[in-house]
Design a protein around this motif. Structure first.
Motif, mmCIF file in Angstrom:
data_model
loop_
_atom_site.group_PDB
_atom_site.id
_atom_site.type_symbol
_atom_site.label_atom_id
_atom_site.label_comp_id
_atom_site.label_asym_id
_atom_site.label_seq_id
_atom_site.Cartn_x
_atom_site.Cartn_y
_atom_site.Cartn_z
ATOM 1 N N GLY A 166 0.412 12.192 34.106
ATOM 2 C CA GLY A 166 1.657 12.309 33.223
ATOM 3 C C GLY A 166 1.623 11.254 31.942
ATOM 4 N N LEU A 167 0.557 10.783 31.675
ATOM 5 C CA LEU A 167 0.418 10.193 30.526
ATOM 6 C C LEU A 167 0.566 10.897 29.139
ATOM 7 N N GLY A 168 0.740 11.903 29.182
ATOM 8 C CA GLY A 168 0.971 13.013 28.126
ATOM 9 C C GLY A 168 2.254 12.645 27.460
ATOM 10 N N LEU A 169 3.354 12.302 28.301
ATOM 11 C CA LEU A 169 4.619 11.783 28.014
ATOM 12 C C LEU A 169 4.433 10.667 26.855
ATOM 13 N N LEU A 170 3.529 9.859 26.741
ATOM 14 C CA LEU A 170 3.508 9.084 25.890
ATOM 15 C C LEU A 170 3.344 9.350 24.290
ATOM 16 N N TRP A 171 3.068 10.666 24.348
ATOM 17 C CA TRP A 171 2.904 11.281 22.961
ATOM 18 C C TRP A 171 4.161 11.484 22.116
ATOM 19 N N VAL A 172 5.358 11.017 23.148
ATOM 20 C CA VAL A 172 6.841 11.348 22.501
ATOM 21 C C VAL A 172 6.938 9.993 21.297
ATOM 22 N N PHE A 173 6.295 8.826 21.643
ATOM 23 C CA PHE A 173 6.476 7.802 20.743
ATOM 24 C C PHE A 173 5.578 7.980 19.543
ATOM 25 N N PRO A 174 4.671 8.547 19.243
ATOM 26 C CA PRO A 174 4.012 8.834 17.915
ATOM 27 C C PRO A 174 4.818 10.076 17.291
ATOM 28 N N ALA A 175 5.000 10.827 18.259
ATOM 29 C CA ALA A 175 5.723 12.144 17.514
ATOM 30 C C ALA A 175 7.038 11.676 16.706
ATOM 31 N N MET A 176 7.903 10.733 17.475
ATOM 32 C CA MET A 176 9.069 10.275 16.781
ATOM 33 C C MET A 176 8.631 9.505 15.812
ATOM 34 N N ILE B 30 0.705 -1.024 -0.039
ATOM 35 C CA ILE B 30 -0.028 0.188 -0.089
ATOM 36 C C ILE B 30 0.848 1.303 0.038
ATOM 37 N N PRO B 31 0.358 2.451 -0.419
ATOM 38 C CA PRO B 31 1.141 3.789 -0.391
ATOM 39 C C PRO B 31 1.863 3.962 0.911
ATOM 40 N N ALA B 32 2.994 4.586 0.895
ATOM 41 C CA ALA B 32 3.767 4.704 2.010
ATOM 42 C C ALA B 32 2.918 5.586 2.955
ATOM 43 N N GLY B 33 2.103 6.693 2.792
ATOM 44 C CA GLY B 33 1.735 7.513 3.500
ATOM 45 C C GLY B 33 0.885 6.838 4.439
ATOM 46 N N TRP B 34 0.156 5.679 4.207
ATOM 47 C CA TRP B 34 -0.888 5.165 5.084
ATOM 48 C C TRP B 34 -0.227 4.475 6.511
ATOM 49 N N VAL B 35 0.915 4.340 6.474
ATOM 50 C CA VAL B 35 1.520 3.884 7.748
ATOM 51 C C VAL B 35 1.452 5.224 8.825
ATOM 52 N N ALA B 36 1.229 6.413 8.052
ATOM 53 C CA ALA B 36 1.029 7.319 9.457
ATOM 54 C C ALA B 36 -0.297 7.399 9.837
ATOM 55 N N VAL B 37 -1.091 6.419 9.498
ATOM 56 C CA VAL B 37 -2.601 6.313 10.255
ATOM 57 C C VAL B 37 -2.251 5.810 11.827
ATOM 58 N N LEU B 38 -1.369 4.883 11.890
ATOM 59 C CA LEU B 38 -1.037 4.238 13.228
ATOM 60 C C LEU B 38 -0.521 5.285 14.175
#
Length: 565
Positions: free
Chosen positions: A121-131, A94-102
């Protein structure tokens, strides 16, 4: 029988070619390998987040830290579904851009989990999708830097106590900083990967070209009719062409089991010691050219082989082994022998009647009833006949293949070399005067030489005659005589036309003539070289075309020094 190393080399070449072909076939799949990398990255990122959320969910339920478990469970469920999708979805198709859905789903799921416990402090977990988004390119970086802070501030504003403080800006700034750093690292990694891909492509091309060149050289060497043996630095055979196998029947190998044949020296009679075998000499690092030896093939036929060995240097100038070239020259040797036999036979048949003719000419000259005119004719005929007899004698001498025939005619004793040179210069003075050539003798006094006076005079006459013959009108010839008590040197230097560099190594060969413009039979220098060798001396030449030549004789001064040489 050919060496086993040859088969190893051949198999290695075929294997190299096969690997090069496989490399060229697999090269177009590099993009597919990148797709496989995308699959692994998606699974690793999502499963890591799933593991962290699962631990937090268990700890939160057991400890009772979660205020709204239903929202936390919903967020955890979304992340878990994302993990299943990361493993199940074929991201390569599938197109590469679809992996951004996760990572986008992860951002929403983490927002629900934060709402379940705003102060946890669960907002720190946003680091993983941000990276993760930052690794997808500039659009992912912008999305993480805008979406996550906006969502975070929206959750604060919609909370029961919408209070903005210093901490409200810390998490977005951290997310932006981490996303930017990951984006820059991903860019550098992509650039390095592209550079490595380009270098790998160039390396594969160069390797393929080298393999093709090696194949071409091997095919060319296998088509020639002379054997080529390549040695390593340690003397091991690393390559043999097909011609070596064909020569194997007439070229005994060293240390071969059951090998009973031996090589003979150039005279075809003296056995060649195994230590002096051309293969052994080449392995020891010696260099030589056109060494002729005799052997017998499997059918008992005498075979003449010439060997040439050279050392090889690598690009740093270090020793890289050597190469030995073997060539079958039986036909050439037989042709030379047939020519010598024919010349000797014809010369011998001519010598007998010519001797009779000269004898009758001498008897006719002794008669007193001839006029001066007739006597002059008889003298001319006698002189021409004597020169012809001398030429025939030279031909007979050079036709004998063994040095012993020359040595038998040499009777050396201690004589004065200076006196012998002066006699030769005096005899050839009229010839030089006709062309206004100045002949001088340079000597330091009495110089003793142990030689046959007649034979040495023959050599000096020949060298001095050539110096005059090949000189320019008005030129000069200088004969230098010197001695150190053990060896006596006679050098004949002229200002003539000189000898070309490629001809200097052939001037002492029979019937060789460096110039066709001057009459001669090409035997004088060959005879002179044989005479000097019979005296255990040396005759060498040094020439500069257009400037002149120098022929140098070095002979023992006494019988004792001859025996020690």
């Amino acid at each position: 029988m050919r060496s086993d190393n040859v088969g190893v080399v051949k198999r290695f070449q075929r294997a190299s070619t096969h690997r090069a072909a496989l490399t060229s076939q697999q090269r177009p799949r590099r993009d597919g390998q990148r797709f496989d990398l995308r699959d692994r990255t998606a699974a690793a990122n999502q499963l890591l987040l799933c593991a962290i959320v699962a631990v937090l969910f268990v700890v939160g339920l057991v400890g009772g830290f979660i205020h709204r478990p239903e929202l936390f469970a919903l967020g955890a469920l979304l992340i878990g579904l994302g993990g299943i999708a990361a493993l199940a979805v074929p991201w390569t198709s599938i197109p590469a851009g679809w992996v951004a859905v996760l990572p986008l789903v992860d951002i929403v799921a983490i927002a629900l989990m934060r709402q379940a416990d705003p102060i946890g402090g669960l907002g720190l977990l946003w680091v993983f999708p941000a990276m993760w988004l930052a690794t997808l390119g500039r659009a992912g970086l912008i999305t993480s830097c805008v979406l996550i802070p906006a969502l975070y501030w929206s959750l604060i504003a919609l909370g029961p106590e919408p209070v903005f403080s210093f901490a409200s800006f810390l998490l977005p700034l951290v997310i932006i900083a981490i996303s930017s750093a990951v984006y820059a690292s991903a860019r550098r990694f992509a650039a390095q990967r592209d550079l490595l891909d380009a270098q790998a492509a160039r390396l594969a091309f160069a390797r393929s070209a080298a393999v093709q060149q090696e194949q071409l050289v091997t095919e060319v060497l296998d088509t020639v009719d002379f054997g080529v043996v390549r040695f390593s630095v340690g003397g091991d055979v690393v390559y043999e062409n097909d011609a070596v196998g064909r020569l194997g029947g007439s070229m005994p190998r060293l240390h071969a089991a059951g090998e009973t044949r031996v090589l003979l020296q150039e005279d075809g009679e003296t056995p060649l010691d195994a230590h002096d075998h051309p293969l052994a000499r080449a392995r020891r690092g010696e260099s030589f050219e056109d060494e002729t030896v005799w052997s017998q093939d499997a059918e008992g036929r005498r075979v003449a082989l010439t060997f040439t060995a050279r050392r090889l240097l690598d690009h740093r100038g270090a020793d890289a082994g050597g190469v030995l070239v073997a060539r079958d020259v039986t036909a050439e040797q037989e042709a030379l022998r047939a020519r010598d036999d024919l010349v000797a036979s014809v010369s011998h048949e001519l010598r007998t009647p010519l001797t009779s003719v000269l004898g009758y000419l001498e008897l006719a000259i002794d008669e007193d009833d001839h006029s001066e005119r007739v006597r002059r004719y008889l003298d001319t005929a006698l002189g021409s006949g004597e020169r012809l007899l001398a030429i025939i004698s030279d031909i007979l001498l050079t036709s004998r293949r063994s040095r012993t025939s020359v040595e038998a005619a040499v009777h050396p004793r201690e004589i004065d070399a200076v006196e012998l040179v002066r006699e030769s210069v005096l005899a050839l003075g009229p010839v030089a005067a006709d062309r206004v050539i100045k002949v001088s003798v340079t000597e330091t006094g009495h110089a003793v030489v142990y030689a046959d006076p007649g034979r040495l005079r023959q050599v000096i006459d020949n060298l001095l005659g050539n110096a005059i013959k090949f000189n320019r009108d008005g030129g000069a010839v200088d004969v230098t005589v010197s001695t150190d008590g053990e060896a006596t040197t006679i050098a004949v230097r002229d200002t003539g036309v000189g000898i070309a560099a490629e001809d200097q190594e052939h001037v002492f060969e029979r019937f060789f003539r460096a110039s066709e413009d001057v009459a001669g039979n090409g035997l004088g220098l060959a005879i002179s070289a044989d005479i000097i060798k019979a005296h255990d001396g040396t005759l060498t030449v040094a020439s500069d075309p257009g400037v002149g030549s120098t022929f140098t004789i070095v002979l023992p001064a006494h019988a004792e020094t001859r025996m020690s040489r």
